[in-house]
Write an enzyme that holds these catalytic residues in place. Structure first.
Site, PDB file in Angstrom:
ATOM      1  N   ASP A 251     -12.455   1.649  -1.168  1.00  0.00           N
ATOM      2  CA  ASP A 251     -13.687   2.212  -0.430  1.00  0.00           C
ATOM      3  C   ASP A 251     -13.908   3.592  -0.955  1.00  0.00           C
ATOM      4  O   ASP A 251     -15.260   4.117  -0.594  1.00  0.00           O
ATOM      5  CB  ASP A 251     -13.380   2.502   1.082  1.00  0.00           C
ATOM      6  CG  ASP A 251     -13.110   1.191   1.824  1.00  0.00           C
ATOM      7  OD1 ASP A 251     -13.520  -0.077   1.307  1.00  0.00           O
ATOM      8  OD2 ASP A 251     -12.596   1.232   2.785  1.00  0.00           O
TER       9      ASP A 251
ATOM     10  N   LYS B 105      -5.250  -6.688   1.339  1.00  0.00           N
ATOM     11  CA  LYS B 105      -5.079  -6.464   2.474  1.00  0.00           C
ATOM     12  C   LYS B 105      -3.992  -7.242   3.288  1.00  0.00           C
ATOM     13  O   LYS B 105      -3.844  -8.249   2.690  1.00  0.00           O
ATOM     14  CB  LYS B 105      -6.232  -6.656   3.516  1.00  0.00           C
ATOM     15  CG  LYS B 105      -6.008  -6.451   4.736  1.00  0.00           C
ATOM     16  CD  LYS B 105      -6.068  -5.093   5.306  1.00  0.00           C
ATOM     17  CE  LYS B 105      -5.908  -4.908   6.868  1.00  0.00           C
ATOM     18  NZ  LYS B 105      -5.859  -3.533   7.468  1.00  0.00           N
TER      19      LYS B 105
ATOM     20  N   TRP C  65       0.811  -1.215   0.061  1.00  0.00           N
ATOM     21  CA  TRP C  65      -0.070  -0.058   0.100  1.00  0.00           C
ATOM     22  C   TRP C  65       0.806   1.257   0.085  1.00  0.00           C
ATOM     23  O   TRP C  65       1.669   1.433   0.742  1.00  0.00           O
ATOM     24  CB  TRP C  65      -1.120   0.030   1.025  1.00  0.00           C
ATOM     25  CG  TRP C  65      -2.008  -0.934   1.170  1.00  0.00           C
ATOM     26  CD1 TRP C  65      -1.934  -2.398   1.158  1.00  0.00           C
ATOM     27  CD2 TRP C  65      -3.609  -0.905   1.370  1.00  0.00           C
ATOM     28  NE1 TRP C  65      -2.731  -3.276   0.989  1.00  0.00           N
ATOM     29  CE2 TRP C  65      -4.074  -2.225   1.121  1.00  0.00           C
ATOM     30  CE3 TRP C  65      -4.026   0.307   1.494  1.00  0.00           C
ATOM     31  CZ2 TRP C  65      -5.338  -2.252   1.463  1.00  0.00           C
ATOM     32  CZ3 TRP C  65      -5.496   0.125   1.478  1.00  0.00           C
ATOM     33  CH2 TRP C  65      -6.057  -1.250   1.598  1.00  0.00           C
TER      34      TRP C  65
ATOM     35  N   ASN D 213     -11.954  -6.842   3.461  1.00  0.00           N
ATOM     36  CA  ASN D 213     -13.195  -7.495   4.079  1.00  0.00           C
ATOM     37  C   ASN D 213     -13.080  -8.910   3.993  1.00  0.00           C
ATOM     38  O   ASN D 213     -12.143  -9.623   3.751  1.00  0.00           O
ATOM     39  CB  ASN D 213     -14.451  -6.837   3.127  1.00  0.00           C
ATOM     40  CG  ASN D 213     -15.643  -6.566   4.210  1.00  0.00           C
ATOM     41  OD1 ASN D 213     -16.158  -7.405   4.773  1.00  0.00           O
ATOM     42  ND2 ASN D 213     -15.928  -5.186   4.466  1.00  0.00           N
TER      43      ASN D 213
ATOM     44  N   TRP E  44     -16.430  -5.487  10.929  1.00  0.00           N
ATOM     45  CA  TRP E  44     -15.464  -5.471   9.796  1.00  0.00           C
ATOM     46  C   TRP E  44     -14.061  -5.153  10.501  1.00  0.00           C
ATOM     47  O   TRP E  44     -13.002  -5.339   9.627  1.00  0.00           O
ATOM     48  CB  TRP E  44     -15.761  -4.374   8.834  1.00  0.00           C
ATOM     49  CG  TRP E  44     -16.107  -3.026   9.300  1.00  0.00           C
ATOM     50  CD1 TRP E  44     -17.084  -2.473   9.877  1.00  0.00           C
ATOM     51  CD2 TRP E  44     -14.816  -2.071   9.710  1.00  0.00           C
ATOM     52  NE1 TRP E  44     -17.022  -1.440  10.365  1.00  0.00           N
ATOM     53  CE2 TRP E  44     -15.479  -0.868  10.367  1.00  0.00           C
ATOM     54  CE3 TRP E  44     -13.519  -2.146   9.342  1.00  0.00           C
ATOM     55  CZ2 TRP E  44     -14.792   0.059  10.700  1.00  0.00           C
ATOM     56  CZ3 TRP E  44     -12.861  -0.826   9.686  1.00  0.00           C
ATOM     57  CH2 TRP E  44     -13.588   0.090  10.448  1.00  0.00           C
TER      58      TRP E  44
ATOM     59  N   ASP F 110      -6.843  -3.137  11.369  1.00  0.00           N
ATOM     60  CA  ASP F 110      -8.155  -2.348  10.504  1.00  0.00           C
ATOM     61  C   ASP F 110      -8.131  -1.208  11.681  1.00  0.00           C
ATOM     62  O   ASP F 110      -8.855  -0.094  10.958  1.00  0.00           O
ATOM     63  CB  ASP F 110      -9.455  -3.097  10.763  1.00  0.00           C
ATOM     64  CG  ASP F 110      -9.475  -4.251   9.636  1.00  0.00           C
ATOM     65  OD1 ASP F 110      -8.883  -4.299   8.638  1.00  0.00           O
ATOM     66  OD2 ASP F 110     -10.053  -5.336  10.147  1.00  0.00           O
TER      67      ASP F 110
ATOM     68  N   TRP G 151     -22.559  -4.003  -0.046  1.00  0.00           N
ATOM     69  CA  TRP G 151     -22.408  -2.778   0.605  1.00  0.00           C
ATOM     70  C   TRP G 151     -23.283  -1.755  -0.224  1.00  0.00           C
ATOM     71  O   TRP G 151     -24.133  -0.942   0.345  1.00  0.00           O
ATOM     72  CB  TRP G 151     -21.050  -2.282   0.495  1.00  0.00           C
ATOM     73  CG  TRP G 151     -20.644  -0.864   1.324  1.00  0.00           C
ATOM     74  CD1 TRP G 151     -21.483  -0.025   1.665  1.00  0.00           C
ATOM     75  CD2 TRP G 151     -19.185  -0.487   1.502  1.00  0.00           C
ATOM     76  NE1 TRP G 151     -20.774   1.133   2.267  1.00  0.00           N
ATOM     77  CE2 TRP G 151     -19.493   1.051   2.115  1.00  0.00           C
ATOM     78  CE3 TRP G 151     -17.980  -0.514   1.315  1.00  0.00           C
ATOM     79  CZ2 TRP G 151     -18.341   1.610   2.544  1.00  0.00           C
ATOM     80  CZ3 TRP G 151     -16.955  -0.126   1.601  1.00  0.00           C
ATOM     81  CH2 TRP G 151     -17.165   1.087   2.330  1.00  0.00           C
TER      82      TRP G 151
END
Length: 318
Positions: free
Chosen positions: A148, A286, A73, A220, A261, A292, A193
């Site tokens: 997201d 992830k 990331w 997720n 989550w 998280d 979602w």
């Protein structure tokens, strides 16, 4: 992965994806230019294992997580983003492996939640994402664009909402124009979602047709089967079989019966990075063991911080 074109076509056929997407016809294929997915030697789990060789958890974390390919990331912590991306993709290229990168710096990131932050202004983001794409250049890569960001449009109003749409469209354009051997995927949320027609409309508004496809389930826990069903519904609403990938890093037991989550219990590592299996690819996006946020099993552990305890829970599935 140096895979012949017919093997790639066969993999796509097995996943139900037809090579009819405009992006699929237009971009270079990084799978043909590499030989397997890149294992990040500087990942948080790998660094922890090197720093704690005598810890009883070092062995299990090394075997189950640190030596598996996954994403790195990049955000406002990455310093000179062009140099950081260039260095990472160059190392992968030298190793003849395919790197997976996540761009995570959209202004208003996470709508003030556990991963709040991002670029300080729309122009700062344009400069940042343009430099990100420059850092990849012609090297093969996979890029996930802003987890997201589309699903969280509802937390924005007025000009902030339109700014985000414009910035995501700009990001897609940068990768399309500057990174010809990159498969870029816009984030499409998760299986429950946002409704598939609404997500398809949002993906269209930010130019998904100009890049390779979209990604689901980032950070997720929904099963690959659930995500695949949703991904195909989004593709149907888009009007073409858009390629999509699924984050399988923590979906080995699915989401469970709770709606949690944030470092929830009873989650498990999922299938390691690979082609096919429903989506175009299953990828560890992830980083397993990265928190998280200060919640659930990770109370007191900031978002993005590695915890060997969290990693062990994912290994054991408890």
């Amino acid at each position: 992965m140096r895979i012949s074109p017919w093997l790639v076509a066969a993999a796509l056929a097995l996943t139900g994806l037809a090579p009819a997407s405009p992006a699929l016809a237009a971009d270079g294929n990084p799978l043909e230019k590499t030989n397997g997915f890149y294992v990040d030697p500087g990942s948080n789990p790998a660094t922890w294992v090197r720093d704690h060789p005598d810890d009883s958890l070092a062995g299990p974390i090394r075997t189950s997580i640190a030596t598996k390919p996954g994403a790195r990331w990049f955000g406002n912590w990455s310093g000179d983003i062009r140099a950081a991306v260039d260095q990472y993709t160059y190392a992968a290229d030298i190793a003849d492996k395919l790197p997976v990168l996540v761009a995570y710096n959209i202004p208003g990131r996470d709508c003030g939640g556990e991963s709040t932050g991002g670029a300080g202004s729309p122009q700062a983001y344009r400069d940042w994402i343009s430099a990100f794409a420059d850092g990849i250049g012609g090297k093969p890569a996979v890029v996930v664009i802003e987890p997201d960001a589309l699903a969280q449009l509802d937390c924005l109003t007025g000009t902030a909402r339109q700014d985000r749409i414009d910035l995501l469209k700009y990001a897609a354009t940068q990768f399309a124009q500057k990174a010809p051997n990159t498969w870029a995927y816009l984030d499409g949320g998760n299986a429950t979602w946002i409704s598939a027609p609404v997500m398809a409309s949002r993906l269209k508004s930010v130019g998904v047709q100009s890049i390779h496809g979209f990604v689901l389930n980032v950070s997720n826990f929904y099963t690959t089967a659930e995500s695949t069903t949703y991904g195909k519904a989004v593709g149907s609403a888009l009007g073409y079989a858009a390629p999509f990938v699924v984050d399988t890093s923590r979906n080995g037991k699915g989401h469970g019966t709770d709606s949690d989550w944030c470092n929830p219990p009873k989650r498990k590592l999922g299938a390691t990075s690979q082609l096919g299996g429903g989506p175009e690819m299953q990828l560890w996006i992830k980083v397993p063991g990265d928190s998280d946020g200060s919640c659930g099993y990770g109370t007191g552990i900031p978002a993005g911080t590695f915890s060997p305890v969290l990693a062990k829970h994912l290994i054991d599935g408890d």
